[in-house]
Design a protein around this motif. Structure first.
Motif, PDB file in Angstrom:
ATOM      1  N   HIS A   1       0.840  -1.206   0.000  1.00  0.00           N
ATOM      2  CA  HIS A   1       0.000   0.000   0.000  1.00  0.00           C
ATOM      3  C   HIS A   1       0.870   1.249   0.000  1.00  0.00           C
ATOM      4  O   HIS A   1       2.101   1.145   0.023  1.00  0.00           O
ATOM      5  CB  HIS A   1      -0.968   0.008   1.188  1.00  0.00           C
TER       6      HIS A   1
ATOM      7  N   HIS B   1       2.417   3.582   2.018  1.00  0.00           N
ATOM      8  CA  HIS B   1       2.748   3.579   3.446  1.00  0.00           C
ATOM      9  C   HIS B   1       2.751   4.995   4.006  1.00  0.00           C
ATOM     10  O   HIS B   1       3.162   5.932   3.329  1.00  0.00           O
ATOM     11  CB  HIS B   1       4.130   2.957   3.654  1.00  0.00           C
ATOM     12  N   ALA B   2       2.328   5.086   5.263  1.00  0.00           N
ATOM     13  CA  ALA B   2       2.270   6.389   5.922  1.00  0.00           C
ATOM     14  C   ALA B   2       3.318   6.506   7.023  1.00  0.00           C
ATOM     15  O   ALA B   2       3.303   7.450   7.787  1.00  0.00           O
ATOM     16  CB  ALA B   2       0.883   6.611   6.503  1.00  0.00           C
ATOM     17  N   ASP B   3       4.212   5.535   7.106  1.00  0.00           N
ATOM     18  CA  ASP B   3       5.184   5.593   8.196  1.00  0.00           C
ATOM     19  C   ASP B   3       6.623   5.438   7.740  1.00  0.00           C
ATOM     20  O   ASP B   3       7.534   5.505   8.545  1.00  0.00           O
ATOM     21  CB  ASP B   3       4.861   4.517   9.240  1.00  0.00           C
TER      22      ASP B   3
ATOM     23  N   HIS C   1      -7.438  -0.361   5.926  1.00  0.00           N
ATOM     24  CA  HIS C   1      -6.391   0.518   6.467  1.00  0.00           C
ATOM     25  C   HIS C   1      -6.206   1.678   5.485  1.00  0.00           C
ATOM     26  O   HIS C   1      -6.143   2.831   5.878  1.00  0.00           O
ATOM     27  CB  HIS C   1      -5.117  -0.295   6.662  1.00  0.00           C
TER      28      HIS C   1
ATOM     29  N   ASP D   1      -0.579  -4.038   6.009  1.00  0.00           N
ATOM     30  CA  ASP D   1      -1.097  -3.593   7.313  1.00  0.00           C
ATOM     31  C   ASP D   1      -2.510  -4.104   7.549  1.00  0.00           C
ATOM     32  O   ASP D   1      -3.285  -3.503   8.292  1.00  0.00           O
ATOM     33  CB  ASP D   1      -1.098  -2.062   7.404  1.00  0.00           C
TER      34      ASP D   1
ATOM     35  N   HIS E   1       4.602  -4.835   9.653  1.00  0.00           N
ATOM     36  CA  HIS E   1       5.114  -4.142  10.844  1.00  0.00           C
ATOM     37  C   HIS E   1       5.074  -5.069  12.040  1.00  0.00           C
ATOM     38  O   HIS E   1       4.245  -5.981  12.108  1.00  0.00           O
ATOM     39  CB  HIS E   1       4.240  -2.925  11.192  1.00  0.00           C
TER      40      HIS E   1
HETATM   41 FE   LIG Z   1       0.453   1.373   6.583  1.00  0.00          FE
END
Ligand SMILES: [Fe+2]
Length: 289
Positions: A73, A75-77, A148, A165, A207
């Motif tokens: 995806h 990613h947001a991190d 997510h 995630d 993660h």
């Molecule tokens: Fe994520």
């Protein structure tokens, strides 16, 4: 059962708690990288490639031919190292088809100009739900598992699934659903779909947050998640899940790297073009997320 030709190696990044994978076909030596990390220090604004270089070195050591660079995806991190890895080893960069939805939402947030295409064309391939593909002789399939984010994909490869995630280890639970485009109802249904795979299916997480100070772990099975996942073991209803997710998400801080990550990853990991002084800049939208 015949021994699988698949070798899976996980690489844990302690800075972002992300696990990147090499998925290697022993038979053909073709391989894929799932969810790579470009190191980024938000305090200094410096990027570096140690994490990606470890993966590249290992692929070279295996004599691997990189066929796919897969993202589960946007990613947001963490920032994706996909463009760097592609430059070094080649390979096709793939993500889910619904990336266009994510690009539309975040294109607006970052006020990206018309040079930012919202059609996913920054990637080499956009996977549709249930689309079959191969990594050498390994059979693979993309499962659209939104919730997510709208574009989340679980990659089913041989006897395993890379869930992104969608799920975390049984003792940690599930991912938040409060980012723009997130939806707890959809996540519940996506999770049930993953947990309907054969019980012995190996699941690889994107993660691990090491609850209670245990060592990082990233591999489990469908059977274990169904028996013990603290948020979605068998018997938890959709309503119970939604209630839990809503109250939990309301208390979570935004990830440290959400703003840098999303604006880079929506462009398939490409950093913004340099300005006329030769330097690249990231934007921080104020009061937007
Ligand atoms: Fe994520």
């Amino acid at each position: 059962m015949a021994k699988s030709n698949m070798l899976v190696e996980g690489f844990f990044d302690p800075a972002t708690s992300t696990i990147s994978y090499i998925v290697f076909d022993r038979h053909s030596k073709q391989c894929a990288v799932v969810d790579s990390v470009l190191d980024f220090d938000p305090k200094s604004g410096r990027t570096s490639t140690q994490s990606a270089d470890r993966i590249i070195a290992r692929i070279r050591e295996l004599g691997g031919k990189l066929e796919w660079i897969l993202e589960t995806h946007v990613h947001a991190d963490h920032l994706s190292a996909a463009p760097y890895i592609k430059e070094q080893l080649g390979g096709k960069l793939g993500i889910g088809k619904e990336i266009t939805t994510v690009q539309t939402v975040f294109g607006r947030v970052f006020n990206a100009g018309t040079e930012f295409a919202r059609d996913g064309s920054q990637f080499d391939h956009l996977f549709a739900d249930e689309e079959a593909f191969r990594i050498g002789t390994l059979e693979a399939r993309a499962l659209h598992t939104p919730g997510h984010t709208p574009a989340c994909i679980t990659y089913r490869i041989d006897d395993a699934a890379f869930v992104g995630d969608t799920l975390f280890m049984p003792d940690y639970g599930t991912a938040r659903c409060d980012f723009p485009g997130g939806d707890a109802h959809k996540l519940y249904r996506s999770i049930r779909r993953v947990l309907a795979l054969p019980p012995e299916t190996r699941l690889f997480m994107c993660h691990d947050y090491m609850p209670a100070g245990r060592e990082p772990r990233w591999e489990t099975t469908v059977a274990e998640e169904r028996a013990r996942n603290v948020h979605v073991h068998d018997g938890i209803s959709e309503e119970q899940f939604i209630d839990m997710r809503k109250s939990r998400d309301a208390k979570l801080d935004m990830p440290v790297l959400i703003l840098p990550s999303v604006q880079v990853n929506m462009r398939a990991g490409r950093l913004p073009e340099p300005e006329n002084n030769g330097m690249r800049y990231l934007k921080i939208p104020l009061n937007a997320v």
